[in-house]
Motif scaffolding. Structure first.
Motif, mmCIF file in Angstrom:
data_model
loop_
_atom_site.group_PDB
_atom_site.id
_atom_site.type_symbol
_atom_site.label_atom_id
_atom_site.label_comp_id
_atom_site.label_asym_id
_atom_site.label_seq_id
_atom_site.Cartn_x
_atom_site.Cartn_y
_atom_site.Cartn_z
ATOM 1 N N GLY A 1 0.826 -1.206 0.000
ATOM 2 C CA GLY A 1 0.000 0.000 0.000
ATOM 3 C C GLY A 1 0.854 1.247 0.000
ATOM 4 O O GLY A 1 1.844 1.330 0.739
ATOM 5 N N GLY A 2 0.507 2.228 -0.824
ATOM 6 C CA GLY A 2 1.316 3.436 -0.957
ATOM 7 C C GLY A 2 0.508 4.710 -0.844
ATOM 8 O O GLY A 2 -0.729 4.694 -0.784
ATOM 9 N N TRP A 3 1.250 5.826 -0.847
ATOM 10 C CA TRP A 3 0.660 7.135 -0.627
ATOM 11 C C TRP A 3 1.282 8.182 -1.547
ATOM 12 O O TRP A 3 2.448 8.085 -1.916
ATOM 13 C CB TRP A 3 0.895 7.610 0.805
ATOM 14 C CG TRP A 3 0.231 6.797 1.862
ATOM 15 C CD1 TRP A 3 0.740 5.705 2.510
ATOM 16 C CD2 TRP A 3 -1.070 7.023 2.406
ATOM 17 N NE1 TRP A 3 -0.166 5.232 3.426
ATOM 18 C CE2 TRP A 3 -1.281 6.022 3.384
ATOM 19 C CE3 TRP A 3 -2.064 7.962 2.161
ATOM 20 C CZ2 TRP A 3 -2.459 5.937 4.124
ATOM 21 C CZ3 TRP A 3 -3.232 7.889 2.900
ATOM 22 C CH2 TRP A 3 -3.421 6.892 3.855
ATOM 23 N N SER A 4 0.479 9.204 -1.857
ATOM 24 C CA SER A 4 0.966 10.437 -2.461
ATOM 25 C C SER A 4 0.225 11.567 -1.776
ATOM 26 O O SER A 4 -1.012 11.641 -1.850
ATOM 27 C CB SER A 4 0.719 10.448 -3.972
ATOM 28 O OG SER A 4 1.301 11.579 -4.580
ATOM 29 N N MET A 5 0.959 12.482 -1.085
ATOM 30 C CA MET A 5 0.325 13.468 -0.202
ATOM 31 C C MET A 5 0.852 14.865 -0.478
ATOM 32 O O MET A 5 2.058 15.055 -0.678
ATOM 33 C CB MET A 5 0.580 13.083 1.257
ATOM 34 C CG MET A 5 -0.048 11.754 1.631
ATOM 35 S SD MET A 5 0.624 11.019 3.161
ATOM 36 C CE MET A 5 2.219 10.423 2.577
ATOM 37 N N LEU A 6 -0.037 15.810 -0.486
ATOM 38 C CA LEU A 6 0.303 17.177 -0.832
ATOM 39 C C LEU A 6 1.161 17.817 0.264
ATOM 40 O O LEU A 6 0.814 17.801 1.450
ATOM 41 C CB LEU A 6 -0.969 17.990 -1.038
ATOM 42 C CG LEU A 6 -0.811 19.423 -1.524
ATOM 43 C CD1 LEU A 6 -0.104 19.477 -2.869
ATOM 44 C CD2 LEU A 6 -2.183 20.098 -1.627
ATOM 45 N N GLU A 7 2.271 18.387 -0.158
ATOM 46 C CA GLU A 7 3.181 19.062 0.765
ATOM 47 C C GLU A 7 2.491 20.250 1.441
ATOM 48 O O GLU A 7 1.674 20.941 0.820
ATOM 49 C CB GLU A 7 4.412 19.538 -0.003
ATOM 50 C CG GLU A 7 5.515 20.135 0.838
ATOM 51 C CD GLU A 7 6.697 20.603 0.004
ATOM 52 O OE1 GLU A 7 7.711 21.005 0.603
ATOM 53 O OE2 GLU A 7 6.597 20.580 -1.248
ATOM 54 N N TYR A 8 2.797 20.466 2.702
ATOM 55 C CA TYR A 8 2.295 21.559 3.547
ATOM 56 C C TYR A 8 0.865 21.360 4.029
ATOM 57 O O TYR A 8 0.434 22.043 4.954
ATOM 58 C CB TYR A 8 2.378 22.925 2.846
ATOM 59 C CG TYR A 8 3.732 23.280 2.329
ATOM 60 C CD1 TYR A 8 4.857 23.239 3.155
ATOM 61 C CD2 TYR A 8 3.918 23.650 0.996
ATOM 62 C CE1 TYR A 8 6.111 23.558 2.667
ATOM 63 C CE2 TYR A 8 5.178 23.986 0.505
ATOM 64 C CZ TYR A 8 6.263 23.932 1.347
ATOM 65 O OH TYR A 8 7.503 24.250 0.873
#
Length: 303
Positions: A37-44
């Motif tokens: 399972g993976g993630w991509s998350m917006l900085e700040y």
């Protein structure tokens, strides 16, 4: 009021940066095929998926080496805020292979094995391994609009990834069925398994992502709480951060896609009687997350 909201929305969009990616592998070299399972998350962005902890990511450079840094914040009921000072931070160098641990478990209701590793990367757009067939992708969108231009978080699972509810211990298996639709099976103590569809198309979800409240110093987004909510019982949560949900099954609070209209209407009527002006502010900004439950959306698909 509308011009203020538009200005804040513009300010927010200009303030955010790249996407922090946790790309999953089953080995300490992060080589071979993507698995887990993976993630991509917006900085700040200050966000919460499981409505138990809040997180915020940044990037920095030290001695010529680039790093990501994130903080796990204690969550105040009813608020998605990252205001606390002097908390310990986690760090990982960009391009490194990072071992999964409790501080990288961003969704406690879908905890992944400790022997999973993540390749850390940073991209200008939200990322998932699009060339990987049979993968379940969950897109979380904010700013009141369900579109690829408003993706703040992507959570994904390769086919047949195993996860565990860190609260109930329920085991979950993520897969795409023969029609290439996302599903999750849930088992209790390895038996009594049942399949749950994970099919969302711009479905309303709890305010996982703090928008105007964080910058304007508002009261923060409201919670839809309850560990029985989510994939098995969408309407078991409540739209009031002070109340808890119940029901069978397991799932992140982010998957509450059905809102109890009777409960919401009752709260709105009570609030209108008490303070109509404050309700208008809530409707305009999402402050409190009570009268504007559709600020955030989730969509899902199989690759």
């Amino acid at each position: 009021m509308k011009s203020i909201v538009l200005f804040l929305s513009l300010l927010i969009n200009l303030s955010f940066g790249n996407y922090i990616n946790f790309i999953p592998y089953d080995n300490s070299d992060c080589t071979g095929s993507v698995s887990g399972g993976g993630w991509s998350m917006l900085e700040y962005a200050c966000f919460s998926i499981d409505v138990r902890y809040n997180y915020q990511f940044t990037t920095y450079t030290l001695n010529g080496e680039e790093f990501i840094q994130w903080t796990q914040f204690p969550r105040v009921v009813g608020k998605t805020q990252c205001f606390y000072q002097d908390l310990p931070t986690s760090n990982a160098s960009i391009g490194s292979c990072y071992k999964n641990n409790p501080l990288s478990t961003f969704d406690i209701f879908r905890s992944l094995p400790s022997n999973q590793y993540y390749l850390i990367s940073v991209t200008s757009e939200p990322f998932y391994p699009s060339n990987k067939a049979g993968m379940i992708v969950l897109q979380y969108m904010g700013n009141g609009e369900c579109s690829n231009d408003n993706i703040e978080i992507i959570q994904y699972f390769t086919n047949n990834t195993q996860s565990v509810d860190g609260i109930t211990g329920i085991q979950m298996n993520w897969y795409c069925n023969n029609a290439n639709e996302p599903y999750e099976s849930q088992c209790f103590n390895g038996k009594n398994c049942f399949a749950m569809p994970q099919q969302y198309k711009c479905s309303p979800t709890h305010p996982f992502f703090n928008t105007s409240d964080e910058i304007s110093g508002g009261t923060g987004a409201g919670d839809y709480s309850g560990t029985g909510s989510g994939s098995s019982s969408g309407n078991s949560g409540t739209s009031d951060g002070g109340s808890s949900g119940s029901g069978s099954g397991s799932g992140s609070g982010a998957f509450i896609s059905i809102i109890d209209q009777n409960d919401k209407n009752k709260k709105n009527n009570d609030n209108n009687n008490n303070n109509n002006h404050n309700n208008q502010f809530e409707k305009s900004t999402g402050d409190g997350g009570i009268t504007k439950p559709h600020d955030n959306y989730i969509s899902s698909f199989c690759t």
